[in-house]
Structures are given as C-alpha cells and as structure tokens.
Design an enzyme around this catalytic site. Structure first.
Site, PDB file in Angstrom:
ATOM      1  N   GLU A 131      20.302 -10.613  51.412  1.00  0.00           N
ATOM      2  CA  GLU A 131      20.310  -9.260  50.746  1.00  0.00           C
ATOM      3  C   GLU A 131      19.399  -9.243  49.572  1.00  0.00           C
ATOM      4  O   GLU A 131      19.021 -10.360  49.210  1.00  0.00           O
ATOM      5  CB  GLU A 131      21.714  -8.734  50.413  1.00  0.00           C
TER       6      GLU A 131
ATOM      7  N   HIS B  51      27.371  -5.826  45.140  1.00  0.00           N
ATOM      8  CA  HIS B  51      27.434  -7.247  44.478  1.00  0.00           C
ATOM      9  C   HIS B  51      26.746  -7.341  43.331  1.00  0.00           C
ATOM     10  O   HIS B  51      25.739  -6.752  43.029  1.00  0.00           O
ATOM     11  CB  HIS B  51      26.724  -8.059  45.724  1.00  0.00           C
TER      12      HIS B  51
END
Lengths: 300, 383
Positions: free
Chosen positions: A210, A247
């Site tokens: 990511e 996140h």
C-alpha cells in the site's frame, strides 16, 4: 516468520475477551497454544490453557517458541519485553496504536535477544491447515486452504479479500503473513518476501502493498534476484497526497511513498503488478502457476 | 498531529534550547505593544498549521511598533494557504550569519530514532537530495552520545569547535524533548548561527504521536486541539464521531471496512472508470456508527450511488451489514446502493440484505464496483 503446529505458542492477554475468543479459534486451526499470560491472573485456566502472571514464569514450565499479544497499546511494550527477555523468539504484536517509541524500543531489544517481531498492528499469520496466530480466520475454508502461494499483506481486510480470491480461483496458500499497517514494523515487506522465497512449500508470492513508506521499494532489489514469480497489488494508488488513509503508515508526503513509485520499483524488479485484486489469479496463471487442486490436501 | 511554532518554541525554551524572544498575540494593539517590549526590528509570524508560510506571505517584518501594528492588521483575519490566521508570534529579529538544519525523527528504515544535521537549512531540505543531510541512527535504549553528535556536525559542516559543541548540546536537548514528549518528529529549520556565534532555533516543528498523547497530561487539551488538522466541515464532524472520513471529489459514495480494503475500493472505483466521493472506514466498532456515517456520505450533494464493500476476517460482515441496513432504513437514501460482502458472517449478511432490503450482493467486488460506477453515471443498474 512462519509459525506452524510444531511451535509452542503463549497468548499474552489470554484472559481478555478477544484473547480468550481467539485463543480458542487458534487452537481449532491446529496452533499449539500451550499457555497464557495475564499479570495478576496467574494460576487460573483460560480458553483451555494454564495462565501465568508473566511469560518469564510460563517459560519455567513450558518450551515457548512464539508469543501472540492481545494487550492494550500502552501495555504492549512491557508485555513484549517480558516475552523477548524470557527467550521467546517469535513475537506477534497485534495491537494497534502502540506508541512508536515503544515499538522502536521493543525492536531494539528484540535485536539483542535474536527475536523476530511481526507487527505491530498486524492481523497475524496463517499456515492453512496447520496454524493460525492472530485474528485472521484460519478456520474459514473459503478464505484459506492449504496450497503453494505465499501471501503477504499490510492489511487484514485486504489480505482477506486477496486470500478469498485465491481460494475462489482454486489456489491455496502456503502461508499468509500479515506484516501490519504501522510505519515502523518488526517484519518488513522485504523480510516477509525473503521468508516466502526461502520456503520450500511456496511456489509464488503475492505481495499486497500500500501507499506510504518505502518498504515495497526496499524489497524490489531482492525480488529482482528471485526465481519464484511475484504478483503484486498496491492499495491506495488513487489516494490524494498528504492524506492519511486509515493506516498510520499509509500517507504520501511529497513524492515519497506514492503508488506510482512502488509500482515502478516492483515492475522494474520483474513483478506483475495488477490494478485490482480480482486480477491476481489470472496473473499467477500467466506465470505458469496453476491451481494445485489440493484444496483438501494438508501438507505434512 | 503538529504543534504550532510558538507551542514548539515554548517547549524548546523549557528544555534549554535557545529561541528568540517573542510574544503570541491575537490583536493589532497587542502586536504593537509586543513589538515595543521585544524592541528593535521584529518579525511577525502567522501561527498556522502549515509550513511554507514565508512563500505564502504569512511572515512580515517591522522596524517599530507602528509598522508592527500595520503588519498585524494585514495578517490577522486573513487566510494563508487555506488557514485562517488568528494568532501571530511577534519575535525579535535575529542577526543571521548562517542557516543550518537539524531534526530527530522515527525512522522506519533503521527502526529507531534518526538524528539529522544539514549544513544548509531554510530551503526545502526534503528536496535537497541525498548527501545534503548527515544522518545518525540512534539506539533508543541509550540515546545519542555527545561525541557522536559532535562528529555528525563536524563531519557535515566546517564550523568552529565551540559552535560544534553548542550544536551538540542542543541536539542532546532536542533528544530529551523528543523522548519526553514521545514525539514523531522534532525539527529545527532553520537552526541559525548568529553573527556573535550563538546558535538559535528560528523555527520549530514538533509532530506528536497520537498513540502516545494519552500518556501526556502535560500536553493540555488546548495544545493538542490546536494541532489538529482543519479539514472540511464534514471531515471535522466525522472526526468528532471517531470515524476515518475523508471527502474526495467524485460521485460514488463508499463504505468499506479496514484501511487496506477501503483504499482498494477507491482504487477499484477509479479502475472501472468512476470517481469516489469519499474515504470512509467503517470496520471494527465503527459499525455502531453506521447511521451517522451514512449520513455524512449522503450529505455530499454530488453522491449519485453508494457502494458498500465488506470483507470480514476479524470484522464480522453480518454485524457490519446489520448496521448499514438499519442506517439505510432510517435515512432512506434516494440513490441506489450496491453491495459486495465476503468473509466472516457472509451467509447471515446475505440473508439479512435479502430479507430487509430485498437486494442480493454481487458475487465479486469488481462487479459491485462497476454497477455503482455505471449508476453514478446515470445508467439504470439493478441493485
């Protein structure tokens, strides 16, 4: 880090609601949970295992190969240091929001003691048919089946989707390694890729990355030397810069940590990078990795 | 979570890091009297949560209280780089001989604190390229040694020995502050060498670690709240609800669980030719906030379809789906809703959707995404 049914596991925070629930699920998956630790609760039994006040105490009664932590963020450092200093070599730190300086302290001490840390903020790891350590549903046979594709992911939810897509297409997993969504991790993308590359039960690697940080770029140099095919998906490529996407590690600052730089580094290393997770099985097939048809095969 | 410059400088001063004399003001009159007290040439610096204030006109100079009042009048109440200026730091002008740079940060690569020193500060240090900044990885269990700091500085810049000593001592103070606050970053840019050989922190940037803030009673509510990023009105409301909500400029409203899957959902919307209207993570306990969450999404008038994408492992899709079903029943959105639901609790979730809303989730995520994108573009698509 790969933990199998051969490894004795202690659960820290075993008397808590999540700790006891997942201890039972882990045991159902074949994980050898032999003890639990909860300060002040020693002498009881929880989720079918004896509870000790500390890992140090449990280590006097049991051989302990791994610890998994179900503890609150501000208690994680003390708990992890307890396990590391008791000689446990594999630490799975599930907790989210552990202060970064605590994480760095734990990782420094782990280095001194020769311990590996997975996490923090990881959903754990699964060796389908043999073990599940953490909060991934290793028992769910539509998500995990024994097989020969190694999967690593920073995200539990996305790792689940990818695993599900694999099983749906007839593939199984040799291991699922959730490395965690924090910026500072004990086990990096590179560490996990190397582990799966060395694993004789793994024929191909699915790297779920990511945006944010530089872990995918750092892994690319090693991946370029691999003979096993690597297929990757990088989440967050459409995210606007300087926005934190859930996140803590998923933030793009300036031109660092962008989806484009990760895709470029991975493609340069010979990785097939797909645009959506649904394309992963097709990419594996294109590399000559066939569904092994061993949906019901449990490796020895 | 960034502190404002003056908040950082107050912490610097309390740790023994030299900063220019200054006062924080919020009115024109207070700016004039601050300039009087500070004396001589002063600089008026807008206290806003962004760097690049200089380039945006957020920093002005004044030679006397009258000029200071005029400058304050221009800055106070104005908008700079998207931030409203309601406070100024009125600071003594500093005789700058040389601009340097230093910072301490949490480094993912070395998995420990990293001390940085640059022989040239002031500019965009991040863009200065490798080699411009010297680096010293630190073992957090013992901290940096004074000699290590001296070597870092002396190796990077040609400076007199007493200045090197002063910077090394300043670095040790910065490290103490970084550890005491459990900060993510403490940066001084520029770190100024004055004509008389003094070392002064001309700016401060301190980022706090949200995970550590609960352990710091000394960081009072005001200090932390001021540090929060502004965001849009809906984003602020989302934050008050404890939701991770970011507004984007598209027309497909998105609800998904988990950071990774939510990002992926946005990517998939783009991949299939659409544009997402938001990032909204509704995993974990957030399902209990499904109604206010859906309300946030629907308040955006651009939203023309909704995409609900759940994939459960730890998170149970039946529980999350129940929350969303209830939200849909309460808010009855007038845009079509498309579902993809997989993983833990999937069978119960599918049954619930059929029963309460009369819809069947798509078998594959990509199909649900395609349907939501087509619907947002005005096509009639079965939910």
């Amino acid at each position: 880090m790969i933990i199998t049914s051969e490894h004795n596991v202690i659960v820290q925070g075993v008397t808590g609601r999540q700790g006891s629930f997942w201890t039972e699920r882990m045991a159902e998956c074949g994980t050898a949970v032999v003890a639990g630790a909860s300060p002040g609760k020693g002498g009881r039994t929880a989720a079918g295992v004896p509870v000790y006040d500390s890992v140090a105490e449990a280590a006097r009664e049991h051989r302990l190969d791994a610890s998994v932590l179900f503890v609150p963020p501000l208690a994680a450092k003390t708990a992890a240091l307890d396990a590391i200093r008791a000689g446990v070599r594999r630490i799975v730190l599930l907790t989210e929001h552990v202060p970064y300086q605590d994480v760095m302290y734990v990782l420094a001490e782990a280095g001194t003691y020769g311990a590996q840390v997975l996490g923090p903020n990881t959903a754990g790891l699964v060796v389908p048919g043999r073990s599940s350590v953490g909060i991934m549903p290793g028992f769910a046979r539509n998500i995990f089946r024994p097989g020969r594709v190694g999967v690593l992911s920073r995200s539990g939810s996305l790792g689940t989707l990818v695993s599900l897509n694999l099983v749906d297409a007839g593939y199984g997993q040799s291991a699922f390694i959730g490395i965690g969504g924090d910026p500072i991790l004990g086990t990096t993308t590179l560490d996990a890729v190397r582990e799966l590359d060395r694993d004789s039960g793994t024929d191909a690697v699915v790297l779920v990355g990511e945006i944010g940080g530089a872990m995918e770029e750092e892994a690319a140099g090693y991946i370029a030397t691999m003979t096993k095919p690597v297929v990757a998906f990088v989440a967050g490529r459409s995210a606007p810069p300087d926005t934190r996407m859930g996140h803590a590690g998923a933030i793009v600052s300036g031109n660092r940590g962008t989806g484009a730089s990760k895709v470029e580094a991975l493609r340069g290393a010979g990785v097939t990078v797909v645009d959506v997770p649904g394309q992963i099985p097709g990419a594996l097939r294109a590399h000559g990795i066939v569904p092994t048809g061993d949906r019901d095969h449990v490796p020895a | 979570m960034n502190l404002l410059e003056h908040q950082g400088k107050e912490l610097f001063a309390s740790t023994g890091i030299p900063v220019p004399t200054g006062r924080v003001v919020s009115t024109v009159d207070a700016a004039a009297s601050a300039a009087e007290i500070v004396g001589g040439r002063v600089v008026l610096k807008s206290q806003i949560g962004t760097g690049k204030r200089g380039k945006s006109g957020g920093i002005l100079f004044a030679d006397d209280p009258g000029q200071a009042a005029a400058a304050a009048g221009r800055l106070l109440g104005s908008e700079i780089a998207g931030f409203r200026v309601d406070r100024l730091l009125v600071e003594q002008g500093v005789d700058i001989d040389r601009e340097l740079y230093t910072a301490l940060l949490n480094d993912p690569a070395t998995k420990g604190p990293l001390l940085l020193f640059g022989a040239h500060g002031g500019m965009d240090v991040e863009e200065a390229g490798p080699g411009a900044v010297a680096r010293l990885p630190i073992d957090i269990r013992r901290g940096p040694g004074r000699d290590e700091c001296r070597e870092l500085v002396a190796g990077a810049a040609d400076l007199p020995g007493d200045v090197v000593d002063r910077i090394a001592d300043l670095m040790l103070a910065v490290y103490r502050l970084y550890r005491t606050l459990e900060a993510d970053l403490v940066e001084i840019n520029p770190l100024v060498l004055t004509g008389s050989g003094e070392v002064v922190a001309l700016d401060s940037k301190i980022s706090l670690d949200p995970g550590a803030v609960p352990r710091h009673r000394e960081l009072t509510g005001e200090l932390v709240e001021q540090a929060a990023p502004a965001g849009t009105e809906l984003e602020r409301r989302g934050r008050e609800l404890g939701l991770q909500f970011i507004e984007l400029d598209g027309d497909v409203g998105v609800l998904a669980n988990g950071a990774g899957l939510t990002m992926t959902t946005l990517d998939a919307v783009h991949h299939h030719g659409g544009r997402p209207a938001n990032f909204l993570e509704i995993g974990g306990d957030a399902y209990t906030k499904a109604t206010p969450a859906l309300d946030l999404v629907l308040r955006n008038p651009r939203v023309r379809s909704l995409l609900v994408n759940f994939c459960g492992a730890f998170a149970r899709t039946d529980v999350m789906t129940a929350g969303v079903v209830q939200a849909i029943e309460e808010l009855s959105p007038d845009v079509p809703v498309f579902f993809s639901v997989h993983g833990t609790g999937e069978a119960e979730a599918v049954a619930l959707l059929a029963d309460r809303l009369g819809v069947t989730p798509y078998d594959r995520m990509d199909d649900a995404v395609r349907a939501a994108v087509r619907a947002a573009a005005g096509e009639e698509v079965p939910a």
